[in-house]
Design a protein around this motif. Structure first.
Motif, mmCIF file in Angstrom:
data_model
loop_
_atom_site.group_PDB
_atom_site.id
_atom_site.type_symbol
_atom_site.label_atom_id
_atom_site.label_comp_id
_atom_site.label_asym_id
_atom_site.label_seq_id
_atom_site.Cartn_x
_atom_site.Cartn_y
_atom_site.Cartn_z
ATOM 1 N N ASN A 137 0.851 -1.186 0.000
ATOM 2 C CA ASN A 137 0.000 0.000 0.000
ATOM 3 C C ASN A 137 0.890 1.240 0.000
ATOM 4 O OD1 ASN A 137 1.002 -0.237 2.532
ATOM 5 N ND2 ASN A 137 -0.928 0.094 3.605
ATOM 6 N N SER A 138 1.898 1.205 -0.878
ATOM 7 C CA SER A 138 2.921 2.243 -0.911
ATOM 8 C C SER A 138 2.390 3.534 -1.500
ATOM 9 C CB SER A 138 4.114 1.776 -1.746
ATOM 10 O OG SER A 138 4.622 0.572 -1.238
ATOM 11 N N GLY A 139 2.942 4.632 -1.002
ATOM 12 C CA GLY A 139 2.741 5.924 -1.625
ATOM 13 C C GLY A 139 3.863 6.187 -2.609
ATOM 14 N N ASP A 140 3.997 7.420 -3.028
ATOM 15 C CA ASP A 140 5.108 7.762 -3.906
ATOM 16 C C ASP A 140 6.430 7.590 -3.167
ATOM 17 O OD1 ASP A 140 3.464 8.308 -5.983
ATOM 18 O OD2 ASP A 140 3.611 10.491 -5.856
ATOM 19 N N GLY A 141 7.460 7.193 -3.920
ATOM 20 C CA GLY A 141 8.766 6.997 -3.320
ATOM 21 C C GLY A 141 9.650 8.223 -3.467
ATOM 22 N N TYR A 142 10.620 8.340 -2.568
ATOM 23 C CA TYR A 142 11.569 9.454 -2.594
ATOM 24 C C TYR A 142 13.007 8.942 -2.606
ATOM 25 C CZ TYR A 142 7.461 12.182 -1.327
ATOM 26 O OH TYR A 142 6.215 12.762 -1.314
ATOM 27 N N SER A 143 13.182 7.643 -2.802
ATOM 28 C CA SER A 143 14.530 7.080 -2.820
ATOM 29 C C SER A 143 14.502 5.745 -3.545
ATOM 30 C CB SER A 143 15.049 6.872 -1.388
ATOM 31 O OG SER A 143 14.323 5.823 -0.752
ATOM 32 N N ILE A 144 15.679 5.299 -3.947
ATOM 33 C CA ILE A 144 15.843 3.919 -4.409
ATOM 34 C C ILE A 144 16.850 3.259 -3.488
ATOM 35 C CG2 ILE A 144 15.322 4.542 -6.783
ATOM 36 C CD1 ILE A 144 18.317 4.001 -7.399
ATOM 37 N N TYR A 145 16.917 1.938 -3.544
ATOM 38 C CA TYR A 145 17.709 1.213 -2.554
ATOM 39 C C TYR A 145 18.088 -0.158 -3.097
ATOM 40 C CZ TYR A 145 12.825 -0.106 -1.946
ATOM 41 O OH TYR A 145 11.529 -0.473 -2.178
ATOM 42 N N ALA A 146 19.108 -0.739 -2.481
ATOM 43 C CA ALA A 146 19.544 -2.094 -2.839
ATOM 44 C C ALA A 146 20.151 -2.742 -1.601
ATOM 45 C CB ALA A 146 20.562 -2.066 -3.970
ATOM 46 N N ASP A 147 19.973 -4.040 -1.496
ATOM 47 C CA ASP A 147 20.533 -4.829 -0.396
ATOM 48 C C ASP A 147 21.664 -5.677 -0.982
ATOM 49 O OD1 ASP A 147 21.123 -6.403 1.737
ATOM 50 O OD2 ASP A 147 19.144 -7.290 1.973
ATOM 51 N N VAL A 148 22.908 -5.237 -0.778
ATOM 52 C CA VAL A 148 24.060 -5.921 -1.371
ATOM 53 C C VAL A 148 24.631 -6.872 -0.315
ATOM 54 C CG1 VAL A 148 26.206 -5.638 -2.656
ATOM 55 C CG2 VAL A 148 24.506 -3.804 -2.655
ATOM 56 N N ASP A 149 24.072 -8.070 -0.238
ATOM 57 C CA ASP A 149 24.512 -9.007 0.801
ATOM 58 C C ASP A 149 25.241 -10.221 0.247
ATOM 59 O OD1 ASP A 149 22.431 -10.326 -0.374
ATOM 60 O OD2 ASP A 149 21.367 -10.799 1.486
ATOM 61 N N LYS A 150 25.411 -10.278 -1.087
ATOM 62 C CA LYS A 150 26.089 -11.435 -1.664
ATOM 63 C C LYS A 150 27.435 -11.068 -2.283
ATOM 64 C CE LYS A 150 21.654 -13.318 -3.271
ATOM 65 N NZ LYS A 150 20.904 -12.045 -3.428
ATOM 66 N N ARG A 151 27.730 -9.781 -2.387
ATOM 67 C CA ARG A 151 28.900 -9.328 -3.110
ATOM 68 C C ARG A 151 29.795 -8.477 -2.215
ATOM 69 N NH1 ARG A 151 27.472 -12.647 -5.819
ATOM 70 N NH2 ARG A 151 26.712 -12.661 -7.958
ATOM 71 N N VAL A 152 31.068 -8.502 -2.525
ATOM 72 C CA VAL A 152 32.011 -7.588 -1.893
ATOM 73 C C VAL A 152 31.994 -6.284 -2.692
ATOM 74 C CG1 VAL A 152 34.418 -7.142 -1.318
ATOM 75 C CG2 VAL A 152 33.484 -9.453 -1.056
ATOM 76 N N LEU A 153 31.659 -5.179 -2.036
ATOM 77 C CA LEU A 153 31.731 -3.885 -2.694
ATOM 78 C C LEU A 153 33.159 -3.366 -2.545
ATOM 79 C CD1 LEU A 153 28.469 -1.910 -1.830
ATOM 80 C CD2 LEU A 153 29.072 -3.088 -3.934
ATOM 81 N N ASP A 154 33.943 -3.461 -3.608
ATOM 82 C CA ASP A 154 35.331 -3.017 -3.490
ATOM 83 C C ASP A 154 35.406 -1.496 -3.491
ATOM 84 O OD1 ASP A 154 35.052 -2.195 -6.105
ATOM 85 O OD2 ASP A 154 36.275 -3.784 -6.967
ATOM 86 N N ALA A 155 36.611 -0.964 -3.282
ATOM 87 C CA ALA A 155 36.786 0.476 -3.110
ATOM 88 C C ALA A 155 36.325 1.247 -4.342
ATOM 89 C CB ALA A 155 38.245 0.785 -2.800
ATOM 90 N N ALA A 156 36.594 0.710 -5.536
ATOM 91 C CA ALA A 156 36.216 1.413 -6.760
ATOM 92 C C ALA A 156 34.699 1.552 -6.872
ATOM 93 C CB ALA A 156 36.764 0.677 -7.977
ATOM 94 N N VAL A 157 33.971 0.498 -6.520
ATOM 95 C CA VAL A 157 32.509 0.539 -6.611
ATOM 96 C C VAL A 157 31.942 1.482 -5.559
ATOM 97 C CG1 VAL A 157 30.404 -0.819 -6.467
ATOM 98 C CG2 VAL A 157 32.430 -1.774 -7.576
ATOM 99 N N ARG A 158 32.493 1.418 -4.349
ATOM 100 C CA ARG A 158 32.018 2.331 -3.303
ATOM 101 C C ARG A 158 32.262 3.791 -3.703
ATOM 102 N NH1 ARG A 158 34.511 -1.464 0.055
ATOM 103 N NH2 ARG A 158 36.231 -0.034 0.450
#
Length: 673
Positions: free
Chosen positions: A87-108
């Motif tokens: 029952n969502s309203g309009d959104g003001y952000s996007i998001y992601a749950d990165v729990d399977k990958r290593v976010l290396d320095a370049a990606v961060r």
């Protein structure tokens, strides 16, 4: 700014949702983790709340109860209800749950450059090198309200780009920053769940078109991609592939997911295989080859047998529900995550917006926030320098302990709340615990918010070593407020400390580390050999530093500490201190009052006169009392008393004049004429 979990969480909601955050309501779910590690989802509590200060304080308090997990819907909701019902309203952000990958320095760095905020979710993921790295939630504020359907599409594009979990629905649940993660594998040695901590915040927001440009997706598409992949029949046998054929991304998935299965920490089997199948499609593998890869998930086969199914049937189901054409299209514009995991060099991502700011944007930038008012900012790099045996480490310990125990001030400057301190000790580990004990004896306080790394390998001139240091900090359950490196000279190797070019690179690396950890970094350093008023090394250092604290020490003038540089702050005049020995034989840093400082530099004769003036107005004062009060030898006091009585030195320049009388074995008293 007070360094608390509540304020960190509040800053996150402000940075993501702007000033309107307090008027938005989110579905919040409280659930208890059972003894077997699973969530008691049946007895969950569902609330509809605005994320104001009071709400965040309560949610953080709830999460401190063992096993209590707190989740929320990043897309605001229009009414209270089951979180699985959208029952969502309009959104003001996007998001992601990165729990399977290593976010290396370049990606961060790419994420930060494009305005994303990073939240450590409290868990860790094992990289190809066998090391543990933090898992992240990634958030980005949108400059205008966006329909839930479009938010989901943008989430899906972001998830594909990062190899993230499939939490793309506007009804998805993520963890509230500042709360604790009570998964069994995330509980620390202290018995507490890992903190869901703010790693870095961005106050930028992007329009939908800017975001499409950053993600490399088609801004003209306003509906979900059409899945054109045809259904596949079951192959007759799996096809084995080598690690080289599969590539680093699939190999990393196998390593991480197989471990999760064996530990029993992943309950969504279909979601796991969806991720694996997607990776295989990206790697260009066939269905038969994907089946062969899945066969290597021993724990998955065992689980499938228990449930009366097969890995093959699950792979086919995942394959048929995964749009291969879309995945391959995403691969063409994806950033460097997969390529870096595979060990190849990727091109730098193209910026979606300019880094130059307008005058209005400059005005909207937040004011500096201070750990210690007008002395230590929230992040930056500073230096505390002084001579050998001058008290540098004792001063750094005093600063660290006052910050992590929540004391009111340091050298007279207000401390804005308490925070966690990480202390990298490059030398002197044999008695450091004793020094901490002495401080606790002096001030009667203790804290478990101080973490110490004792004489471990560190080279600030080596990017890999700096990355390892950051990973060590991020792998803990604490959010750092201060990182102390003692000493600078031992932590910088392979670079001539007098070389401006080399030291500038070190300073830039430290500034990047400070922003990544969102904490202040303090370097403990030595004075120059010939000039005790400046730190040793390159002349470019002072310009690169945000704060410079100096310690001076001499036998006749004592020990003093002053602040010679603070960007956007104020210089602080010299404060005298002493190292006061405690009952364990180690000294503690002690700031002297003005009266103590004056008294410390009087001659013995002047001190005796001052004592007589204060205490002998009502009668005689015995030399033994003077000796005890002033810490002088009795024979020294008697000699000075005799001289004073004979020569009446204290009459000179006194108003009113005093006469010192000598009676009966040098008993003294003073009267005003």
């Amino acid at each position: 700014m007070t360094i608390t979990r509540r304020n960190a969480a509040r800053e996150f909601f402000i940075s993501t949702y702007g000033n309107k955050y307090a008027n938005l309501k989110f579905t919040v779910v409280l659930a208890t983790r059972l003894a077997n590690g699973e969530l008691d989802w049946k007895n969950r509590r569902v609330l509809l709340l605005a994320m104001n200060r009071a709400t965040l304080s309560k949610l953080i308090s709830y999460s401190d109860e063992p096993g209590t997990e707190v989740f929320y819907t990043p897309v605001p909701r229009t009414a209270k209800g089951d979180p699985s019902v959208d029952n969502s309203g309009d959104g003001y952000s996007i998001y992601a749950d990165v729990d399977k990958r290593v976010l290396d320095a370049a990606v961060r760095n790419w994420l930060r450059m494009n305005g994303f905020s990073l939240i450590r979710s409290g868990g860790v993921v094992v990289g190809e090198d066998g090391q543990k790295y933090p898992r992240f939630h990634v958030h980005l504020g949108l400059s205008s309200s966006t329909p839930p359907r479009e938010v989901e599409e943008l989430n899906a594009a972001l998830a594909a780009k990062l190899g993230a979990d499939s939490k793309t629905s506007s009804a998805a649940l993520l963890r509230v920053p500042g709360t604790r993660n009570w998964k069994p594998e995330n509980i620390g040695a202290n018995g507490r769940g890992a903190l869901v901590a703010v790693a870095s915040l961005s106050y930028r927001s992007l329009s939908v078109s800017e975001l499409h440009q950053a993600l490399g997706t088609d801004a003209s598409s306003t509906s979900a991609p059409v899945r054109t992949q045809s259904k596949h029949e079951a192959p007759t046998e799996p096809v084995k592939t080598s690690r080289r054929e599969r590539g680093g991304r699939v190999n990393a998935t196998l390593t991480g997911f197989n471990g999760m299965y064996k530990e029993g920490t992943r309950t969504n089997r279909h979601g796991l295989l969806m991720g694996l199948v997607k990776d295989c499609i990206r790697a260009g593998l066939t269905l038969e080859q994907t089946w062969g890869v899945a066969e290597e998930l021993d724990a998955a086969q065992d689980k499938a047998a228990e449930e009366g199914t097969t890995v093959l049937s699950q792979v086919i189901k995942a394959w048929n529900s995964t749009p291969a054409e879309q995945v391959r299209a995403e691969l063409a514009t994806a950033d460097s995550v997969a390529e870096r995991l595979a060990g190849t060099q990727a091109a730098e991502p193209k910026r979606s917006t300019s880094r130059f700011l307008t005058r209005q944007q400059l005005r909207e930038r937040p004011e500096p926030r201070w750990l210690i008012e007008r002395l230590l900012p929230e992040y930056g790099v500073g230096q505390l320098f002084g001579p050998s045996y001058g008290g540098k480490t004792y001063a750094a310990v005093d600063l660290s302990m006052r910050l992590c125990t929540g004391m009111d001030d340091w050298i007279g400057q207000k401390i804005n709340g308490k925070g966690s301190v990480f202390y990298v000790l490059m030398e002197g580990g044999f008695d450091f615990a004793k020094r901490l004990d002495a401080w606790e004896m002096k001030y009667g306080r203790t804290s478990d918010e101080l973490s110490v790394m004792v004489e471990e390998e560190l080279n600030l001139a080596d990017p890999d070593s700096v990355e390892a240091l950051a990973a060590d900090v991020e792998a803990t359950s604490s959010t750092p407020a201060l990182l102390v490196i003692d000493t600078q000279s031992l932590a910088v190797r392979g670079v001539d400390e007098n070389d401006n070019t080399g030291m500038n690179e070190v300073m830039q690396s430290l500034k990047a580390l400070s922003k990544r950890l969102n904490c202040f970094i303090l370097l403990v350093h030595h004075t120059g050999h010939e000039n005790g008023d400046r730190a040793r090394g390159a002349s470019s250092q002072p310009a690169a530093l945000d704060v410079i604290i100096r310690i001076r020490s001499s036998e006749d003038k004592g020990r003093h500490i002053d602040v010679t540089k603070v960007k956007a702050g104020r210089e602080i005049k010299a404060v005298e201190f002493r190292l006061e020995e405690q009952r364990n034989g180690a000294p503690a840093f002690t700031v002297m009052t003005a009266a103590e400082s004056v008294a410390a530099h009087l001659s013995n004769e002047d001190r005796i006169v001052a004592y007589i003036r204060e205490n002998a107005t009502d009668g005689p004062v015995h030399p033994n009392d003077i000796a005890k009060a002033l810490g002088l030898g009795e024979s020294t006091v008697r000699a000075h008393c005799g001289t004073l009585a004979d020569e009446a030195k204290c009459m000179k320049g006194q108003r009113p004049p005093l006469v010192v009388h000598k009676i009966r074995r040098q008993v003294l008293y003073a009267v005003a004429e």
